[in-house]
Design an enzyme around this catalytic site. Structure first.
Site, PDB file in Angstrom:
ATOM      1  N   ASP A  48      25.224 -52.627 -91.912  1.00  0.00           N
ATOM      2  CA  ASP A  48      25.549 -52.254 -93.287  1.00  0.00           C
ATOM      3  C   ASP A  48      24.707 -51.054 -93.709  1.00  0.00           C
ATOM      4  OD1 ASP A  48      26.763 -53.501 -96.032  1.00  0.00           O
ATOM      5  OD2 ASP A  48      24.794 -52.594 -96.384  1.00  0.00           O
ATOM      6  N   TYR A  53      21.777 -44.274 -98.802  1.00  0.00           N
ATOM      7  CA  TYR A  53      20.609 -44.628 -97.981  1.00  0.00           C
ATOM      8  C   TYR A  53      20.143 -43.419 -97.164  1.00  0.00           C
ATOM      9  CZ  TYR A  53      22.140 -49.543 -98.696  1.00  0.00           C
ATOM     10  OH  TYR A  53      22.547 -50.758 -99.202  1.00  0.00           O
ATOM     11  N   LYS A  78      29.194 -47.159 -98.074  1.00  0.00           N
ATOM     12  CA  LYS A  78      29.500 -47.305 -99.509  1.00  0.00           C
ATOM     13  C   LYS A  78      29.590 -45.940-100.187  1.00  0.00           C
ATOM     14  CE  LYS A  78      26.610 -51.416 -99.219  1.00  0.00           C
ATOM     15  NZ  LYS A  78      25.510 -51.021 -98.340  1.00  0.00           N
ATOM     16  N   HIS A 111      29.797 -48.663-104.360  1.00  0.00           N
ATOM     17  CA  HIS A 111      28.413 -49.160-104.338  1.00  0.00           C
ATOM     18  C   HIS A 111      28.000 -49.832-105.652  1.00  0.00           C
ATOM     19  CE1 HIS A 111      24.419 -48.315-102.064  1.00  0.00           C
ATOM     20  NE2 HIS A 111      24.358 -49.462-102.703  1.00  0.00           N
TER      21      HIS A 111
END
Ligand code: A2P
Length: 282
Positions: A48, A53, A78, A111
């Site tokens: 994931d 990120y 996401k 997200h």
């Protein structure tokens, strides 16, 4: 006894390994690549990540270098908040595919919901973002689509859409059960994924969980992950430490009693991130 690669089946029939490897706060580059390789070597088959990120490049490198065939790995990313809306969402998915070095994604999530405290036309914006994901899903670029951090009022508009979300990834851990959201998702066949199942580490030195861990002869992390599975949630524990990555897979040789599950539900919410989707400033 179940194993790490047992699956949940999503509402569209796609199967998803029921423990995922989280990568929030994992630095890009070699750390991301090495931790993904360690996870795949430990038996995880579900990774994931998210565009925010900023580690999709390293995650993709880890997937390629692992030697595990692409089709055996379930990969989620996401759409970040500045990419909401039809065109930007489509572009965001293309960029994620490029960074990951993949030609399809197993799942893409919105997200965070556009929410009324920050976005005037928030429902319309969530719908147009969702339409882009729906079209990419129908075009075969994405095998499943869903949302993250959606509370019931955010979800409602999407429940009337042509394709309903298959997943809602929310903060869930002992002491944080989000019952109203969980109930609505269950009613509509939406799988709950648990982000920060260890309370981002905040639960690890909690005395009550420590007592339970000693009672079962397991670590607090394992107790938290097991709690998720017995609740029917899909936990996404994150670690960049090989020994912990492995430790977090050893959750199939014990079962928490109903009483201990209930006590973990009801414990104080010391693991909470403090992030409420209707209050966040991003
Ligand atoms: P690290 O990545 O340095 O190994 P969450 O999944 O709830 O977001 O929690 C992630 C945090 O918990 C990270 O700081 C991670 O540290 C730590 N962590 C993950 N697994 C374990 C474990 N088995 N024991 C102790 N800490 C862990």
């Amino acid at each position: 006894m179940k194993t790490l690669t047992d699956v949940y089946t999503l509402s569209n029939g796609v199967t998803i390994p029921w423990v995922g490897f989280g990568t929030w706060q994992t630095p890009d580059g070699q750390v991301a690549a090495d931790s993904v390789k360690a996870a795949l070597a430990a038996g995880y088959r579900h990774i994931d990540t998210a565009s925010i990120y900023k580690n999709e490049t390293g995650v993709g490198q880890g997937i390629r270098e692992s030697g595990v065939p692409r089709e055996e790995i379930f990969v989620t990313t996401k759409i970040w908040n500045n990419k909401r809306g039809y065109e930007k969402t489509r572009e965001s998915v293309e960029k994620s595919l490029e960074r990951l070095g993949l030609d399809y994604l197993d799942m893409v999530l919105i997200h965070w919901p556009a929410a009324p405290h920050r976005v005037e036309n928030w429902e319309e914006l969530n719908k147009s973002t969702w339409q882009a994901l729906t079209d990419l899903y129908k075009e075969g670029k994405i095998r499943a689509i869903g949302v993250s951090n959606f509370k019931p009022h955010h979800l409602k508009a999407l429940l009337e859409a042509e394709v309903k979300p298959m997943v809602n990834q929310i903060e869930l851990h002992p002491g944080m059960t989000q019952q109203e959201t969980v109930d609505l998702c269950r009613e509509h066949g939406i799988l709950l994924e648990a982000w920060s199942p260890l309370g981002c580490g905040r639960l690890l030195d909690h005395p009550f969980l420590g007592e339970l861990a000693a009672k079962y002869g397991k670590s607090v992390a394992q107790i938290c992950i097991r709690w998720c599975l017995q609740k029917g949630f899909l936990p996404l524990p994150k670690s960049v430490t090989p020994s912990r990555i492995l430790d977090n897979t050893k959750v199939f040789d014990f079962a928490l009693s109903d009483e201990d599950m209930a006590a973990m539900d009801a414990m104080e919410n010391v693991g909470w991130s403090g992030l409420d989707p209707d209050e966040v400033d991003f």
